[in-house]
Write a protein that holds these residues in place. Structure first.
Motif, PDB file in Angstrom:
ATOM      1  N   VAL A 225       0.854  -1.193   0.000  1.00  0.00           N
ATOM      2  CA  VAL A 225       0.000   0.000   0.000  1.00  0.00           C
ATOM      3  C   VAL A 225       0.886   1.237   0.000  1.00  0.00           C
ATOM      4  N   PHE A 226       0.600   2.182  -0.880  1.00  0.00           N
ATOM      5  CA  PHE A 226       1.467   3.363  -0.986  1.00  0.00           C
ATOM      6  C   PHE A 226       0.653   4.616  -1.309  1.00  0.00           C
ATOM      7  N   GLU A 227       1.197   5.758  -0.951  1.00  0.00           N
ATOM      8  CA  GLU A 227       0.736   7.051  -1.451  1.00  0.00           C
ATOM      9  C   GLU A 227       1.652   7.444  -2.605  1.00  0.00           C
ATOM     10  N   PRO A 228       1.120   7.837  -3.760  1.00  0.00           N
ATOM     11  CA  PRO A 228       1.996   8.242  -4.862  1.00  0.00           C
ATOM     12  C   PRO A 228       2.819   9.483  -4.514  1.00  0.00           C
ATOM     13  N   ILE A 229       2.253  10.351  -3.710  1.00  0.00           N
ATOM     14  CA  ILE A 229       2.969  11.464  -3.091  1.00  0.00           C
ATOM     15  C   ILE A 229       2.561  11.444  -1.628  1.00  0.00           C
TER      16      ILE A 229
END
Length: 445
Positions: A225-229
């Motif tokens: 799971v990631f935030e693109p920014i």
């Protein structure tokens, strides 16, 4: 309006009265930057209860992307509210969620067939992503990898992924098990003390060599799971090839990629979704904030073959509310009709240029980063360490001068105005911000 109008030094008497009652009656489990008490908004302008008028560089935490009270959105809300407020998508059907889903499966990244799940917030969209990812593998892949420095929400599942600030997790253990955190690619303050591109993206290799090969079997990992920014973590933009390499790693081991676009999506960066800047197609995309111009709505959009939870395993009484969906449809139409993606890219590029010029003039600006109208300005002490005191003073000065702007991370100014903002309006805001920073430097240093 062309400039803010401060009639009474804020907070004025009415604002102080509301703040006093708020403190007495509402649980103070949130940290506010300053006592702004909103009364009404129009476009990029807000008015407080004392009649002061402010320029908005915050968009209600990245929510009012088409501006406050856009006529088309207001009209859609009124018309839907007069027809039907609620009957629950969990047990019955509405037209508006289907119409919105038709739009979302087209604009989200990925050329594969997709399905949609509706919730009420970003945190609930992330909760759905956790359940979909684990449920898709029918319990055989219990682990989830998330990034230290990222924020995914405050409900218990989302909080288990969140690792932005200790206060967000303090006192709530035990959290959901099976979450493993790895460092976010924060090149300005690399946790591995390396320099891009000489590092050869060690932050990705680390996941494979030290996580998947040492203590978490890759065949038991459901998702990354990631935030693109990274939003709350400081508006941190990963290096150019990071997501391509991350995608290659995920594909190698059959791990799903979950893209948290809650803050970066719906045009904020000059594209519908921030991950599009890197040409990567995630398996699941979590959406909220800017999707419905302030009405509660969270959405999970994902590959049709992955969105396969059985009936009764996940639902939401208010998810897909027809009024929220009507607002969302109108919001997306406004972004298209008014070419707000192009405006965000164009105005954001000019703002970045001006801020980098200010960086050359003011050594206390350590880093300027961002895409579109998602811009972070990191403030530092003379030794290069974060300067939260300077951030606080700068934001308070801006507030008193009629600019609403908040922080992110330890000491980063967060610039996220409505996507309708003009070059002239953002120039006014940057002028106020520059003056506020210079004034703060005279008192804080």
């Amino acid at each position: 309006m062309s400039r803010p109008e401060i009639r009474i030094t804020p907070p004025g008497p009415k604002a102080r009265e509301v703040a006093s009652k708020d403190s007495e009656l509402i649980m103070q489990s949130f940290a506010r930057w300053y006592p702004f008490v909103a009364k009404r908004g129009q476009g990029v302008w807000l008015e407080d209860v004392d009649g002061n008028k402010y320029l908005d560089f915050n968009s209600g935490i990245g929510v009012t992307n088409v501006g406050h009270a856009h006529p088309k959105v207001v009209k859609a809300i009124k018309e839907q509210a007069e027809r039907l407020l609620h009957y629950s998508l969990t047990d019955f059907l509405y037209e508006t969620p289907v119409q919105l889903a038709e739009k979302l499966v087209k604009i989200t990244p990925g050329s594969f067939p997709k399905k949609v799940f509706y919730a009420n917030s970003g945190a609930e969209a992330i909760e759905a992503a956790i359940k979909v990812a684990r449920g898709h593998f029918r319990g055989t892949r219990p682990y989830i990898i998330a990034f230290a420095g990222s924020f995914h929400g405050r409900t218990m599942g989302a909080l288990s992924l969140t690792a932005s600030k200790p206060v967000q997790r303090r006192g709530f253990a035990p959290l959901v098990p099976g979450v493993v955190h790895v460092p976010y690619p924060y090149c300005y303050r690399c946790p591995f003390r390396q320099k891009y591109p000489d590092c050869n993206l060690w932050c990705v290799d680390y996941i494979e060599e030290w996580v998947l090969k040492k203590y978490v079997p890759p065949e038991e990992v459901a998702a990354i799971v990631f935030e693109p920014i990274a939003g709350e973590g400081g508006y941190i933009v990963p290096p150019p090839d990071f997501f391509k390499r991350l995608k290659e790693l995920a594909d190698k081991y059959g791990i799903l990629l979950v893209d948290d676009e809650v803050q970066a999506g719906i045009g904020r960066t000059g594209k519908w979704f921030a991950i599009e800047h890197w040409g990567v197609e995630p398996d699941l995309v979590a959406i909220a904030k800017g999707i419905a111009s302030g009405l509660p709505l969270g959405v999970l959009v994902g590959r049709k073959d992955v969105m396969d939870l059985p009936p009764g395993s996940h639902a939401s009484t208010f998810g897909g509310n027809p009024v929220s969906c009507a607002a969302a449809i109108a919001t997306l139409e406004v972004i298209e009709e008014e070419r707000l993606l192009e405006n965000a890219a164009r105005v954001g590029e000019d703002a970045m240029r001006r801020l980098n010029e200010l960086k050359e003039e003011v050594p206390a600006i350590g880093d300027v980063r961002g895409k579109g109208l998602m811009i972070g300005v990191e403030l530092v002490k003379p030794d290069g360490s974060p300067n939260p005191e300077l951030l606080k003073a700068t934001l308070e000065n801006a507030f008193k001068s009629g600019l609403l702007v908040i922080g992110a991370g330890v000491s980063t100014i967060r610039i996220a105005p409505p996507l309708i903002i003009t070059k002239e309006e953002i120039d006014v805001g940057l002028e106020i911000l520059s003056d506020s920073l210079k004034k703060a430097l005279r008192t804080v240093g």
